[in-house]
Enzyme design. Structure first.
Site, short mmCIF file in Angstrom:
data_model
loop_
_atom_site.label_atom_id
_atom_site.label_comp_id
_atom_site.label_asym_id
_atom_site.label_seq_id
_atom_site.Cartn_x
_atom_site.Cartn_y
_atom_site.Cartn_z
CE1 TYR A 177 -67.55 -53.86 -18.26
CE2 TYR A 177 -68.73 -52.55 -16.65
CZ TYR A 177 -68.21 -53.76 -17.06
OH TYR A 177 -68.35 -54.86 -16.26
CE LYS B 82 -53.74 -61.32 -16.68
NZ LYS B 82 -53.51 -62.30 -15.62
CG ASP C 76 -68.98 -53.73 -12.91
OD1 ASP C 76 -69.56 -53.49 -11.85
OD2 ASP C 76 -69.54 -54.21 -13.92
#
Ligand code: NAD
Length: 359
Positions: free
Chosen positions: A124, A190, A247
């Site tokens: 982002y 992850k 988010d």
């Protein structure tokens, strides 16, 4: 003590939900001096920028703001005022408490999760290269030289996760846990696939956790988290996540506890904080006295806690919970069939009545 707070009404449904919240905050007995700062499209038309310096200066000076949502035009027009505020003030932590209150439209009970989202890094950060541009081709050439063949017709968004950014967000999550009597922090990642970005996030999180021995720490892979959240959300306490997962997961958690109408939020930096609902400006409902002000009211409750007005915050939470539990003076989104319901201002009156009836 009188708190000077910047009040940003925003646009769309913003002014209505912010006004309703201002009324209930004043009814708690805490004294405020509101410094109103207008931002958004109408201000742009008048002064040529959607975020005038005066608004930014007001937040910098007062160190605390209550904000309504602000519309971001799609495709054309100005860049997001919300992103500009977060960047200019380095509001690196996005705090999204997600709690079920009896009576909210949700099949879940007993959920009480704090989502702490890193706000400045990750995919982002806006470091992107358009397909076919000289910079994109240059970068792809470098990647091809060091990692083997890549497709030249690729667009690129870079995912940067730093030790600095991770350390400060994980530390924020643990400090929040410590100050608010929370028992467990879970780092979400992850790292099995993205070893150098999410892997760094995880190793720094483990390191920070060592400084908080009284708080349990564990980690979970983001896809497993989503499954676990749907099946057994009560097992989670504080979640700390990089920007993109944060988010998505914060919206998932808002869904678990009754939807956007009751999902509060805060964007927090060093000694500075803006409190605002998770939802946007819902332009189609603007000016109709229809939408739910509770997400903004719960954000106001977070603001009271931030100001260390703990008793007032508890009283407001109790009053909101009582109105939700009664189910009479709630907006359409809280009704089982999503129709009927009272107006925005009636919700404010009902909450104020509950506050006044508390002994
Ligand atoms: P939105 O959250 O404004 O609305 C989506 C839908 O959710 C609405 O149509 C409505 O059905 C429901 N909803 C939202 N708030 C509600 C409330 N308080 N009570 C009851 N129902 C409610 O999302 P969107 O339509 O994607 O975005 C509209 C605008 O808001 C866009 O310009 C977007 O950029 C902006 N936005 C601003 C912020 C912010 O200021 N922080 C956050 C998100 C979106």
């Amino acid at each position: 003590m009188v708190y000077t707070v910047t009040l940003i009404p925003g646009d769309g449904i913003g002014p209505e939900v912010v006004e309703a919240t201002r009324r209930v905050l004043e009814a708690t007995g805490v004294k405020f001096n509101w410094e109103v700062a207008e931002v958004g499209a109408e201000v742009m038309a008048k002064v040529g920028t959607p975020l005038p310096d005066s608004a930014l200066e007001s937040v910098k000076k007062n160190r605390v703001a209550l904000k309504g949502p602000v519309t971001t035009p799609v495709g054309t027009g100005f860049r997001s005022v919300n992103v500009a505020l977060r960047k200019s003030l380095d509001l690196y932590a996005c705090l999204r408490p997600c709690k079920t209150y009896p009576g909210v439209p949700s099949p879940y009970k007993g959920v009480d999760i704090i989502v702490v989202r890193e706000n400045t890094e990750d995919l982002y950060a806006g470091i992107e290269y358009e397909r076919g541009t000289p910079d994109a081709l240059k970068l792809l050439k470098l990647v091809a030289e060091t990692r083997g063949r890549v497709r030249e017709d690729s667009g690129i968004s870079l995912k940067l996760i730093s030790e600095f950014g991770t350390r400060r967000i994980v530390k924020y999550a643990f400090d929040y846990a410590r100050e608010n009597g929370r028992k467990k922090v879970t780092a979400v990642h992850k790292a099995n696939i993205m070893k150098f970005s999410d892997g760094l996030f995880l190793s720094v999180a483990r390191d920070v956790a060592k400084g908080y021995p009284e708080i349990e720490f564990n980690d979970v892979i983001v896809d497993n988290l989503c499954m676990q959240l749907v099946r057994n959300p009560q097992q989670f306490d504080v979640l700390v996540l990089p920007n993109l997962y944060g988010d998505i997961v914060s919206d998932l958690c808002a869904g678990l506890v009754g939807g956007l109408g009751v999902a509060p939020g805060a964007n927090i930096g060093e000694g500075i904080a803006i409190f605002e609902p998770t939802h946007g400006s819902a332009p189609k409902y603007a000016g109709q006295n229809k939408v739910n002000p509770m997400a903004t009211m719960f954000s106001g409750m977070l603001m009271l806690r931030h100001l260390k007005e703990y008793a007032a915050a508890s009283r407001l939470e109790k009053a909101l919970a009582a109105v939700i539990a009664e189910g009479k003076d709630v907006t359409y989104d809280m009704k089982p069939d999503k129709c009927g319901g009272v107006g925005t201002s009636r919700v404010a009156e009902a909450v104020i009545e509950k506050l006044r009836s508390q002994v």
